[in-house]
Write an enzyme that holds these catalytic residues in place. Structure first.
Site, PDB file in Angstrom:
ATOM      1  N   ASP A  39       0.810  -1.230   0.000  1.00  0.00           N
ATOM      2  CA  ASP A  39       0.000   0.000   0.000  1.00  0.00           C
ATOM      3  C   ASP A  39       0.841   1.276   0.000  1.00  0.00           C
ATOM      4  O   ASP A  39       0.319   2.353  -0.293  1.00  0.00           O
ATOM      5  CB  ASP A  39      -0.922   0.025   1.235  1.00  0.00           C
ATOM      6  CG  ASP A  39      -1.939  -1.101   1.206  1.00  0.00           C
ATOM      7  OD1 ASP A  39      -2.149  -1.675   0.128  1.00  0.00           O
ATOM      8  OD2 ASP A  39      -2.513  -1.412   2.264  1.00  0.00           O
ATOM      9  N   GLN A  80      -1.906  -9.592  -6.401  1.00  0.00           N
ATOM     10  CA  GLN A  80      -1.040  -8.412  -6.382  1.00  0.00           C
ATOM     11  C   GLN A  80       0.085  -8.535  -5.347  1.00  0.00           C
ATOM     12  O   GLN A  80       1.123  -7.902  -5.461  1.00  0.00           O
ATOM     13  CB  GLN A  80      -1.874  -7.150  -6.090  1.00  0.00           C
ATOM     14  CG  GLN A  80      -2.851  -6.822  -7.194  1.00  0.00           C
ATOM     15  CD  GLN A  80      -3.952  -5.870  -6.754  1.00  0.00           C
ATOM     16  OE1 GLN A  80      -3.800  -4.666  -6.827  1.00  0.00           O
ATOM     17  NE2 GLN A  80      -5.066  -6.418  -6.282  1.00  0.00           N
TER      18      GLN A  80
HETATM   19  O1  F6P Z   1      -2.098  -4.224   3.688  1.00  0.00           O
HETATM   20  C1  F6P Z   1      -1.941  -4.787   2.460  1.00  0.00           C
HETATM   21  C2  F6P Z   1      -3.256  -5.259   1.893  1.00  0.00           C
HETATM   22  O2  F6P Z   1      -2.991  -6.089   0.781  1.00  0.00           O
HETATM   23  C3  F6P Z   1      -4.238  -4.171   1.511  1.00  0.00           C
HETATM   24  O3  F6P Z   1      -3.971  -3.578   0.274  1.00  0.00           O
HETATM   25  C4  F6P Z   1      -5.533  -4.926   1.524  1.00  0.00           C
HETATM   26  O4  F6P Z   1      -6.600  -4.029   1.710  1.00  0.00           O
HETATM   27  C5  F6P Z   1      -5.362  -5.864   2.673  1.00  0.00           C
HETATM   28  O5  F6P Z   1      -3.970  -6.034   2.835  1.00  0.00           O
HETATM   29  C6  F6P Z   1      -5.993  -7.218   2.503  1.00  0.00           C
HETATM   30  O6  F6P Z   1      -5.891  -7.902   3.704  1.00  0.00           O
HETATM   31  P1  F6P Z   1      -5.946  -9.460   3.895  1.00  0.00           P
HETATM   32  O7  F6P Z   1      -4.693 -10.047   3.368  1.00  0.00           O
HETATM   33  O8  F6P Z   1      -6.064  -9.652   5.355  1.00  0.00           O
HETATM   34  O9  F6P Z   1      -7.123  -9.965   3.124  1.00  0.00           O
END
Ligand code: F6P
Length: 358
Positions: A137, A284
């Protein structure tokens, strides 16, 4: 003998393993046989539960190109850290106990925003902490760049590139959802690099009328396709005027599975166009780190080893004006680095005709 712990916390990203490798190799280079490196399992969970192991030097070989983290990771919300749960465990006490049990001289923590709040708490509790900034991010305060960002950007850009060809062939509108809940860096850069026509980021609330105006104009100009890049955390103008409570309630009542689907639906209703949605999601964050992230992570990791050598604790290693520097944890914790509306990248995007839907 130096005893150093390594811990990766929060969502994973590309660059964690090269950073771990950088710390370890530089520590061995500095201390030779007089250093022991311990891997804490699955982030703060392992520190709380006392799960760790002494790592051999060989553990750090062959991981430069590997995505993910050899240590494992987990999300342990900062808000819960000081709360005694149903299991009766005092998490802060438990983490300090594990630190003392291993006899650590320093704990190196690799993580993003939430991770840094807990790292700062542990530092305030008297533990010797050095941190490294990771997140796709790029929203961590105190550093111009976090590792993981450019690797994820490559993936997100390729997604948009690939959508372009199919969107053009069919004359369709594509809405693509790029990760980033609180800050729009990744979507902004991917949208710009991938040639999106409209970019929606949390920092700039959007209006559907503005978005459809842009699409209609493109249609009149003979451009039958459009790419709308939407950050996960994009919000509408109406939502931006809501209180936190109202916003939560509105989102809880939202029938779409994510914001991209809502934007797509709204565009289809107004324009009557054929709209498709693509959500690349965790792809991503997956796979091998880019060349840039391998270099950045290695520089950050080796700087951490330098701070440990100098017994300079309570710092995050960051990048400021192209220099790798220590930044006090107290300056980093709890702050978010959002996209400034007057940043050059926004101005450049606007001046080539990209709309932000506002
Ligand atoms: O913090 C990185 C990130 O990939 C964010 O871009 C995204 O909103 C979040 O983590 C997703 O979280 P999780 O892996 O817990 O689904």
């Amino acid at each position: 003998m130096k005893r150093v712990g390594l811990l990766t916390s929060g969502g994973d990203c590309q660059g964690l393993n090269p950073a771990i490798r950088g710390v370890a190799k530089a520590l061995y280079d500095t201390f030779g046989k007089d250093v022991l490196i311990f891997g804490i399992k699955d982030g703060y969970r392992g520190l709380i539960d006392g799960e760790y192991e002494l790592l051999k030097k060989s553990a750090f070989s062959g991981i430069l190109t590997m995505g993910g983290t050899i240590l494992g990771t987990s999300r342990q919300p900062f808000k819960q850290m000081k709360v005694i749960g149903e299991d009766g465990v005092d998490k802060v006490k438990a983490m300090k106990k594990t630190y003392d049990e291993i006899g650590l001289d320093c704990l190196v923590i690799l993580g993003g925003n939430g991770t840094h709040k807990t790292a700062n708490l542990l530092s305030e509790e008297g533990l010797n902490i050095v941190t490294l900034p990771k997140t796709i991010d790029n929203d961590l305060w105190g550093t111009d760049i976090t590792f993981g960002f450019y690797s994820a950007l490559d993936v997100a850009t390729e997604v948009i590139d690939r959508l372009h060809t199919t969107a053009t062939s069919h004359g369709r509108i594509f809405v693509v959802e790029i990760m980033g809940h609180k800050a729009g860096w990744l979507n902004l850069y991917a949208g710009l690099a991938g040639g999106a026509d409209i970019i929606l980021i949390p920092e700039i609330p959007y209006s559907i009328d503005k978005i459809t105006e842009v699409i209609d104009k493109r249609t009149r100009d003979g451009k039958l396709f459009s790419i709308v890049a939407v950050a996960e955390g994009a919000i509408s103008l109406e939502e931006s005027k809501m209180s936190k409570k109202e916003f939560k309630a509105a989102r809880a009542a939202m029938t779409h599975s994510s914001i991209a689907y809502r934007v797509a639906d709204d565009i289809a209703k107004v324009t009557g166009h054929d709209v498709r949605v693509t959500v690349p999601g965790h792809i991503q964050r997956g796979g091998s780190p880019s060349a840039y992230d391998r270099v950045l992570s290695t520089m950050f990791g080796t700087k951490a080893a330098e701070l440990i050598r100098d017994e300079k604790y309570g710092y995050m290693v960051g990048m400021k004006n192209n220099e790798v520097v220590p930044v006090p944890l107290s300056e980093v914790a709890g702050k978010l680095k959002c996209v400034p509306e007057d940043s050059q990248v926004i101005l450049s995007a606007k001046s080539i005709g990209i709309s932000f839907g506002n």
